[in-house]
Design a protein around this motif. Structure first.
Motif, PDB file in Angstrom:
ATOM      1  N   ALA A   1       0.836  -1.204   0.000  1.00 44.28           N
ATOM      2  CA  ALA A   1       0.000   0.000   0.000  1.00 44.28           C
ATOM      3  C   ALA A   1       0.870   1.253   0.000  1.00 44.28           C
ATOM      4  CB  ALA A   1      -0.930  -0.002   1.214  1.00 44.28           C
ATOM      5  N   GLY A   2       1.981   1.213   0.741  1.00 38.21           N
ATOM      6  CA  GLY A   2       2.896   2.347   0.759  1.00 38.21           C
ATOM      7  C   GLY A   2       3.558   2.577  -0.590  1.00 38.21           C
ATOM      8  N   ILE A   3       3.917   1.483  -1.259  1.00 39.45           N
ATOM      9  CA  ILE A   3       4.539   1.589  -2.587  1.00 39.45           C
ATOM     10  C   ILE A   3       3.569   2.227  -3.579  1.00 39.45           C
ATOM     11  CG2 ILE A   3       5.419   0.271  -4.557  1.00 39.45           C
ATOM     12  CD1 ILE A   3       6.534  -1.750  -2.529  1.00 39.45           C
ATOM     13  N   PHE A   4       2.315   1.754  -3.567  1.00 38.32           N
ATOM     14  CA  PHE A   4       1.319   2.330  -4.475  1.00 38.32           C
ATOM     15  C   PHE A   4       1.072   3.806  -4.166  1.00 38.32           C
ATOM     16  CE2 PHE A   4       0.007  -2.038  -5.628  1.00 38.32           C
ATOM     17  CZ  PHE A   4      -0.110  -1.862  -6.997  1.00 38.32           C
ATOM     18  N   ALA A   5       1.038   4.160  -2.870  1.00 35.43           N
ATOM     19  CA  ALA A   5       0.833   5.559  -2.484  1.00 35.43           C
ATOM     20  C   ALA A   5       1.958   6.428  -3.048  1.00 35.43           C
ATOM     21  CB  ALA A   5       0.767   5.689  -0.965  1.00 35.43           C
TER      22      ALA A   5
END
Length: 201
Positions: A30-34
């Motif tokens: 989720a952090g990577i996509f953000a």
């Protein structure tokens, strides 16, 4: 039972108590996509401003509205993706996602974030654009640190980094756009990748 067995049992009990009072279903993905969404949003914003005929990042009129829409879409995509990935991960781990701990986590995160958002809109309405990037980084960092006590992981360190970058951004407002890209884009990808590697281990 040996002393070593007692210590092992105590450690397991402590771990269970810790997990029961903390939200454990956060995913590095989720952090990577953000971070990716933030980089895409920044590229769009840069394109809009450069093609507005200006050679510096001042927002007004139509461009200002487009930038706000761009930021809103980045935030929306990040939230939707985080909810989807987190829900899926919680099901895989067979843990509850919506409980008292989740409520406390959201409140701890949203109070400083919404407060910061309202304050930023107020100063933007006053046509004070210079500290927008710094304030976004600082309030977001404060939200992460505030919510970290309800998560397992090192999210508070990401919060500290965002706050530090926000202060640097306040000192160097001319580089605000690039520091924003570093904080919301690059740092999210680095942190998310670190967490993803940790999860796989």
């Amino acid at each position: 039972m040996s002393e070593q067995d007692y210590l092992k049992d105590i450690s397991e009990i402590k771990n269970l108590m810790n997990r029961s009072s903390r939200f454990i279903s956060l995913s590095g993905l989720a952090g990577i996509f953000a971070g990716i969404y933030a980089l895409i949003g920044a590229a769009i914003a840069y394109y809009l401003v450069v093609n507005s005929g200006r050679d510096y990042l001042i927002l007004d009129g139509h461009i200002f509205k487009m930038i706000l829409l761009d930021l809103a879409l980045v935030a929306l995509c990040s939230i939707v993706t985080a909810i989807f990935i987190t829900t899926r991960k919680a099901k895989e781990d067979q843990v509850k996602i919506w409980d008292e701990t989740t409520r406390k986590l959201l409140m701890s995160f949203l109070v400083p974030l919404i407060t910061g958002g309202i304050y930023i809109l107020i100063i933007l309405n006053q046509q004070k654009y210079g500290q927008t990037g710094a304030l976004m980084l600082i309030f977001y960092g404060l939200a992460l640190v505030n919510a970290s006590k309800f998560t397992i992981g090192n999210i508070k360190y990401l919060g500290y980094i965002e706050i530090a970058l926000g202060l640097v951004c306040a000192l160097l407002p001319g580089y605000g756009f690039w520091i924003w890209v570093l904080g919301f884009g690059v740092m999210h990808i680095i942190y998310g990748s670190f967490m993803l590697i940790k999860e796989k281990r």
